[in-house]
Design an enzyme around this catalytic site. Sequence first.
Site, short mmCIF file in Angstrom:
data_model
loop_
_atom_site.label_atom_id
_atom_site.label_comp_id
_atom_site.label_asym_id
_atom_site.label_seq_id
_atom_site.Cartn_x
_atom_site.Cartn_y
_atom_site.Cartn_z
N HIS A 14 -20.95 -1.43 11.33
CA HIS A 14 -22.03 -1.23 12.28
C HIS A 14 -22.38 0.25 12.35
CE1 HIS A 14 -19.89 -0.03 16.32
NE2 HIS A 14 -19.38 0.60 15.30
N CYS A 33 -19.50 6.80 15.67
CA CYS A 33 -20.13 5.49 15.50
C CYS A 33 -21.62 5.60 15.19
CB CYS A 33 -19.89 4.59 16.71
SG CYS A 33 -18.28 3.76 16.68
N HIS A 39 -20.11 2.38 9.11
CA HIS A 39 -18.65 2.44 9.05
C HIS A 39 -18.14 1.11 9.58
CE1 HIS A 39 -19.63 3.30 13.18
NE2 HIS A 39 -18.45 2.82 13.49
N HIS A 41 -15.02 -1.55 11.44
CA HIS A 41 -13.89 -1.71 12.35
C HIS A 41 -13.17 -3.01 12.02
CE1 HIS A 41 -14.99 1.52 15.14
NE2 HIS A 41 -16.24 1.12 15.02
N ASP A 79 -17.67 -11.74 9.84
CA ASP A 79 -16.63 -11.20 8.97
C ASP A 79 -17.22 -10.66 7.65
OD1 ASP A 79 -13.97 -10.54 8.39
OD2 ASP A 79 -13.72 -12.37 7.20
N HIS A 80 -16.89 -9.40 7.35
CA HIS A 80 -17.39 -8.71 6.16
C HIS A 80 -18.91 -8.57 6.16
CE1 HIS A 80 -13.27 -9.35 4.98
NE2 HIS A 80 -13.43 -8.50 3.99
N GLU A 126 -12.14 -3.23 19.55
CA GLU A 126 -12.78 -2.53 18.43
C GLU A 126 -11.76 -1.63 17.73
OE1 GLU A 126 -17.09 -0.74 18.23
OE2 GLU A 126 -15.72 0.84 18.84
NI NI Z 1 -17.97 2.12 15.42
#
Ligand code: NI
Length: 137
Positions: A14, A33, A39, A41, A79-80, A126
């Site tokens: 995200h 972020c 990037h 998490h 996911d992914h 997160e």
């Molecule tokens: Ni982030």
Amino acid sequence: MIYITRRERFNAAHKLFREEWSDEKNLETFGKCSNPNWHGHNYELFVTVKGTVNPETGFVIDLKELKNIIRTQVTDALDHKNINLDVNFMKGKMASTEVLAVAIFDQLKTHVEEQGAKLHSIKLYETENNFVEYLGE
Ligand code: NI
């Protein structure tokens, strides 16, 4: 009333940013972020369901069903994936943990109720130090 919790995990990318803001203001507000090139998490999701125990099964909810609901309604979509770009139920929303937790709750609520239980809360980690809890209001 008994509470039962299922954990699921997913990895997703995200960024937190507002198009109408400068890069400087995004960085100042969202820190790392806001990185323009995304990037990821490793998210950890705890779904807590409440209800009464079915005298025949001894269950509040069949955990196989709960697992299937979480996967089909939430984690398969995340996911992914890129939360900002790929996830229908996050379209047009900020990809923050808070907003994501509310969206996940809304994705699950009616499906849990169809199993005869109530969705009590969502906890979404997160990072190992930061998590959001949402109880539906
Ligand atoms: Ni982030």
